[in-house]
Structures are given as C-alpha cells and as structure tokens.
Design a protein around this motif. Sequence first.
Motif, PDB file in Angstrom:
ATOM      1  N   UNK A  90      22.623 -20.114 -14.535  1.00 35.34           N
ATOM      2  CA  UNK A  90      22.106 -20.406 -15.868  1.00 35.34           C
ATOM      3  C   UNK A  90      22.095 -19.119 -16.688  1.00 35.34           C
ATOM      4  N   UNK A  91      22.057 -19.252 -18.002  1.00 44.96           N
ATOM      5  CA  UNK A  91      21.968 -18.085 -18.871  1.00 44.96           C
ATOM      6  C   UNK A  91      20.575 -17.474 -18.764  1.00 44.96           C
ATOM      7  N   UNK A  92      20.529 -16.191 -18.495  1.00 44.21           N
ATOM      8  CA  UNK A  92      19.259 -15.476 -18.409  1.00 44.21           C
ATOM      9  C   UNK A  92      19.372 -14.179 -19.201  1.00 44.21           C
ATOM     10  N   UNK A  93      18.259 -13.693 -19.706  1.00 42.78           N
ATOM     11  CA  UNK A  93      18.228 -12.425 -20.427  1.00 42.78           C
ATOM     12  C   UNK A  93      17.987 -11.280 -19.455  1.00 42.78           C
ATOM     13  N   UNK A  94      18.945 -11.061 -18.600  1.00 47.08           N
ATOM     14  CA  UNK A  94      18.823 -10.049 -17.555  1.00 47.08           C
ATOM     15  C   UNK A  94      20.204  -9.482 -17.290  1.00 47.08           C
ATOM     16  N   UNK A  95      20.303  -8.184 -17.125  1.00 48.60           N
ATOM     17  CA  UNK A  95      21.579  -7.568 -16.795  1.00 48.60           C
ATOM     18  C   UNK A  95      21.946  -7.933 -15.357  1.00 48.60           C
ATOM     19  N   UNK A  96      23.027  -8.662 -15.213  1.00 52.85           N
ATOM     20  CA  UNK A  96      23.464  -9.097 -13.888  1.00 52.85           C
ATOM     21  C   UNK A  96      24.799  -8.466 -13.490  1.00 52.85           C
ATOM     22  N   UNK A  97      25.196  -7.419 -14.185  1.00 53.01           N
ATOM     23  CA  UNK A  97      26.507  -6.815 -13.958  1.00 53.01           C
ATOM     24  C   UNK A  97      26.662  -6.229 -12.555  1.00 53.01           C
ATOM     25  N   UNK A  98      25.553  -5.926 -11.882  1.00 56.90           N
ATOM     26  CA  UNK A  98      25.603  -5.340 -10.539  1.00 56.90           C
ATOM     27  C   UNK A  98      25.334  -6.381  -9.447  1.00 56.90           C
ATOM     28  N   UNK A  99      25.131  -7.622  -9.858  1.00 54.73           N
ATOM     29  CA  UNK A  99      24.875  -8.680  -8.875  1.00 54.73           C
ATOM     30  C   UNK A  99      26.180  -9.111  -8.214  1.00 54.73           C
ATOM     31  N   UNK A 100      26.052  -9.742  -7.071  1.00 52.86           N
ATOM     32  CA  UNK A 100      27.205 -10.292  -6.376  1.00 52.86           C
ATOM     33  C   UNK A 100      27.676 -11.551  -7.112  1.00 52.86           C
ATOM     34  N   UNK A 101      28.977 -11.816  -7.118  1.00 51.49           N
ATOM     35  CA  UNK A 101      29.464 -13.044  -7.755  1.00 51.49           C
ATOM     36  C   UNK A 101      28.881 -14.272  -7.041  1.00 51.49           C
ATOM     37  N   UNK A 102      28.450 -15.231  -7.815  1.00 55.37           N
ATOM     38  CA  UNK A 102      27.871 -16.438  -7.230  1.00 55.37           C
ATOM     39  C   UNK A 102      28.986 -17.347  -6.733  1.00 55.37           C
ATOM     40  N   UNK A 103      29.006 -17.690  -5.451  1.00 53.24           N
ATOM     41  CA  UNK A 103      30.080 -18.539  -4.915  1.00 53.24           C
ATOM     42  C   UNK A 103      30.080 -19.945  -5.512  1.00 53.24           C
ATOM     43  N   UNK A 104      28.984 -20.369  -6.112  1.00 52.81           N
ATOM     44  CA  UNK A 104      28.936 -21.698  -6.723  1.00 52.81           C
ATOM     45  C   UNK A 104      29.449 -21.705  -8.167  1.00 52.81           C
ATOM     46  N   UNK A 105      29.708 -20.539  -8.724  1.00 53.50           N
ATOM     47  CA  UNK A 105      30.135 -20.450 -10.127  1.00 53.50           C
ATOM     48  C   UNK A 105      31.465 -21.148 -10.366  1.00 53.50           C
ATOM     49  N   UNK A 106      32.387 -21.059  -9.420  1.00 52.48           N
ATOM     50  CA  UNK A 106      33.700 -21.688  -9.584  1.00 52.48           C
ATOM     51  C   UNK A 106      33.591 -23.198  -9.649  1.00 52.48           C
ATOM     52  N   UNK A 107      32.661 -23.766  -8.905  1.00 53.87           N
ATOM     53  CA  UNK A 107      32.530 -25.238  -8.896  1.00 53.87           C
ATOM     54  C   UNK A 107      31.872 -25.763 -10.152  1.00 53.87           C
ATOM     55  N   UNK A 108      31.249 -24.891 -10.944  1.00 54.29           N
ATOM     56  CA  UNK A 108      30.571 -25.322 -12.168  1.00 54.29           C
ATOM     57  C   UNK A 108      31.457 -25.143 -13.397  1.00 54.29           C
ATOM     58  N   UNK A 109      32.640 -24.539 -13.212  1.00 54.53           N
ATOM     59  CA  UNK A 109      33.534 -24.305 -14.364  1.00 54.53           C
ATOM     60  C   UNK A 109      34.316 -25.539 -14.730  1.00 54.53           C
TER      61      UNK A 109
END
Length: 118
Positions: free
Chosen positions: A99-118
């Motif tokens: 979800x969209x959050x107001x937090x810098x996530x540039x150093x986080x690991x890629x979410x493996x579920x992100x591809x299934x939500x595109x």
Amino acid sequence: MKIRIKNNGLRYRLTRSEVAAFAREGIFQEKVHIGDDALTYVLQRTPGSLLSASFKNNIITVLVPETVANEWTGTDQVGFEHKTDALHLLVEKDFTCLDNVDEDQSDNYPNPLAASRS
C-alpha cells in the motif's frame, strides 16, 4: 530497524543496509528517545545455540546464534523465530509495503507479492 511489541511478542524488521551492517559487525542497534529517557533495541550475534532476548536498563537485546545469523544474512531467507510459553521472538527482513505509505522504503527488500498485484 523497526520494532513491534504486542502482547508477549517481539518483532524486529531490518532493511537491506541494516542486515548488511549486522552481517559485518555482528550487532545492530537503534534508540528511541522518549521524554527524558531512551529505549535502545539491539540485535546481536552470539555463539549460543538459542534465539533469546533480555531487557535490562532500558535495553532490549535479541541474541541470535551465529549459525542462524549467517544463514539469514547470506541467503534469501526472510526471517527466523523462536517461541516459548513466555515470549515469541521474530526477526525478519523488511519488505516494501504493498500500500502507499509516507515512509522512505528505498532500502527495503522488494516485496515478492508486488508482481502479483500489478
């Protein structure tokens, strides 16, 4: 490093650079100032064989066995945990939020579920 405390559970979530620092140094810590005091939370490598935690002098320390730490930091393993009747410990790599959050996530690991939500 994020900390979550709920009931008898303690969860740490670390970004990519925090996991790398922990792998290099064997310790990673953060501090939050609350009024005139502070809470320090620490992830520390230990030669012991069990994941454990302590709380003394406003410092929460989670001790991670070397073998567990090496496997976690050197592979794609997401996390590890240890449950007792008194405490549930969980340490994980921090994924980007779906979800969209107001937090810098540039150093986080890629979410493996992100591809299934595109």
